[in-house]
Scaffold this active site. Structure first.
Site, PDB file in Angstrom:
ATOM      1  N   HIS A 128      48.168  40.012  36.588  1.00 43.71           N
ATOM      2  CA  HIS A 128      47.995  41.060  35.585  1.00 43.71           C
ATOM      3  C   HIS A 128      49.118  41.046  34.555  1.00 43.71           C
ATOM      4  CE1 HIS A 128      45.021  43.598  38.174  1.00 43.71           C
ATOM      5  NE2 HIS A 128      44.490  42.500  37.671  1.00 43.71           N
ATOM      6  N   HIS A 135      36.748  34.182  34.440  1.00 42.62           N
ATOM      7  CA  HIS A 135      38.124  33.769  34.171  1.00 42.62           C
ATOM      8  C   HIS A 135      38.211  32.289  33.819  1.00 42.62           C
ATOM      9  CE1 HIS A 135      40.224  37.477  35.251  1.00 42.62           C
ATOM     10  NE2 HIS A 135      39.403  37.607  36.268  1.00 42.62           N
TER      11      HIS A 135
END
Length: 402
Positions: A245, A377
């Site tokens: 993150h 992703h």
């Protein structure tokens, strides 16, 4: 050695890998509407219900495939959209359920991905997308955006009568991605303003914690640093600092800065560099083997050492974005390093796509992410180096690669 992020030859490889990923996921479409979780070989896992998360991610992915002119992408995106406009949608109270079997809550995480899917497929000109976006906008702003806080709330019950006290940054992070995409697709600057308000909070709280990002909060936005200590490998709310993150927020900060007039929000780029450096120092190859650990404690000590594919993918995208912004060779070096790592350990050269989880010895495992659920992703990692920082992926693909 060529600087890979700007190399035409490397861009040709990226384009082929994009198309290989789209080919791997071609069986995701659910005949009843939506997109299915994929197993290791690309076949739908019929034991799992059709979910809003996977349907939204695959609508986004195959919306991009449609923009790239890849045959077969539009029907898959339309199947995913059908699920979002029908069986995953709550016709009585609005919003989207987690899955066809779970109709108990409405989460910011899911609604943010619906907004992203709607914006991307609207950019691709697909049927139902504009109507889905209009509805997703209403639900998001009415139920999840807290204008007083400048951030999103997290989870409601099914009929929006009870809001959980928990607040989290994972849903906010994907809301920022969706809002930046919505701004680029619609031209509505209010989406950008909201996104930058969230980024400001994240930058300040990360700076106060040595650039490790507290993920979990109470209803007053006070950090809960011990949250989920007993469930450290939770796929969405793990304990401690989530290395990936830090990388993902770094990229989003640069997208947001690029949307503003030059020089007006330089703090976003400065914070992006700090977040990136902290994530690399804490997470990359810290236990003697290559790969990013999943999480650390608040001193930077690894907690969960498994390697998640999405962390490497976000590292690649963040390095490409930072190289684009600053032009420093150190970011190109990291970009090459992480693509080499991914090609060695994460790309499944026999069955296709990427292994979604490796253990600390870089061997495939499935304790958190069994199979190869979606392409979100990995596919985005094939695009960042080929596109400008703003607009976001779908409008940028439409303007640059289509």
């Amino acid at each position: 050695m060529s600087t890979w992020p700007t190399s035409e030859a490397h861009h040709r490889w990226l384009d082929q890998h994009t198309r290989d990923l789209l080919a791997f996921g071609r069986r995701t479409a659910d005949p009843e509407g939506g997109a299915r979780w994929l197993g290791a070989g690309g076949l739908p896992d019929t034991e799992r219900p059709t979910s809003t998360l996977i349907s939204s991610r695959m609508a986004h992915v195959y919306g991009i495939g449609t923009l790239l002119g890849v045959p077969g992408s539009a029907p898959i995106a339309l199947s995913a959209l059908q699920g979002l406009t029908d069986r995953l949608r709550d016709p009585e109270h609005g919003g989207w359920f987690p899955s066809t079997e779970d109709k108990t809550v409405k989460s910011c995480y899911d609604q943010a991905f619906v907004l992203l899917a709607a914006a991307t497929t609207a950019a691709a000109g697909l049927p139902w997308a504009a109507e889905l976006f209009a509805e997703a906008e209403i639900v998001f702003l009415r139920r999840f955006w807290d204008d007083n806080a400048g951030r999103c709330v997290d989870t409601w019950n099914a009929d929006f009568t009870k809001l959980e006290d928990y607040r989290g940054l994972n849903g906010n992070m994907h809301a920022v991605e969706a809002m930046l995409t919505a701004a680029g697709v619609t031209g509505d600057e209010k989406w950008l303003d909201r996104a930058i308000r969230v980024c400001w909070f994240v930058a300040k709280i990360a700076e106060a914690h040595d650039w490790r990002i507290p993920e979990h909060y109470d209803r007053s936005w006070q950090p809960l640093p011990e949250f989920n200590r007993q469930r450290p490998d939770d796929p969405f709310k793990p304990y401690g600092a989530t290395v990936g993150h830090g990388l993902e927020w770094a990229r989003l900060f640069l997208h947001a800065e690029a949307a503003r007039p030059p020089g007006s929000d330089r703090w976003l780029a400065e914070a992006a560099a700090e977040l990136f450096d902290r994530a690399v120092r804490d997470g990359w190859s810290v236990d003697g083997l290559p790969g990013f650990v999943y999480t650390t404690d608040w001193s930077g000590t690894p907690v969960v050492r498994d390697r998640m594919h999405w962390v490497a993918a976000e590292g690649i995208s963040a390095a490409a974005a930072l190289h684009h912004r600053f032009g420093k060779e150190q970011y190109a070096t990291w970009y090459r390093t992480w693509w080499d790592y991914s090609a060695t350990y994460l790309l499944d050269h026999e069955q296709g796509s990427w292994f979604h989880q490796l253990n600390a010895e870089n061997e495939p495992t499935d304790t958190v992410w069994p199979g190869k659920p979606d392409l979100y992703h990995a596919l985005q990692a094939t695009l960042t180096a080929r596109l400008p920082l703003y607009p976001m992926l779908a409008p940028a693909v439409a303007a640059t690669l289509a």
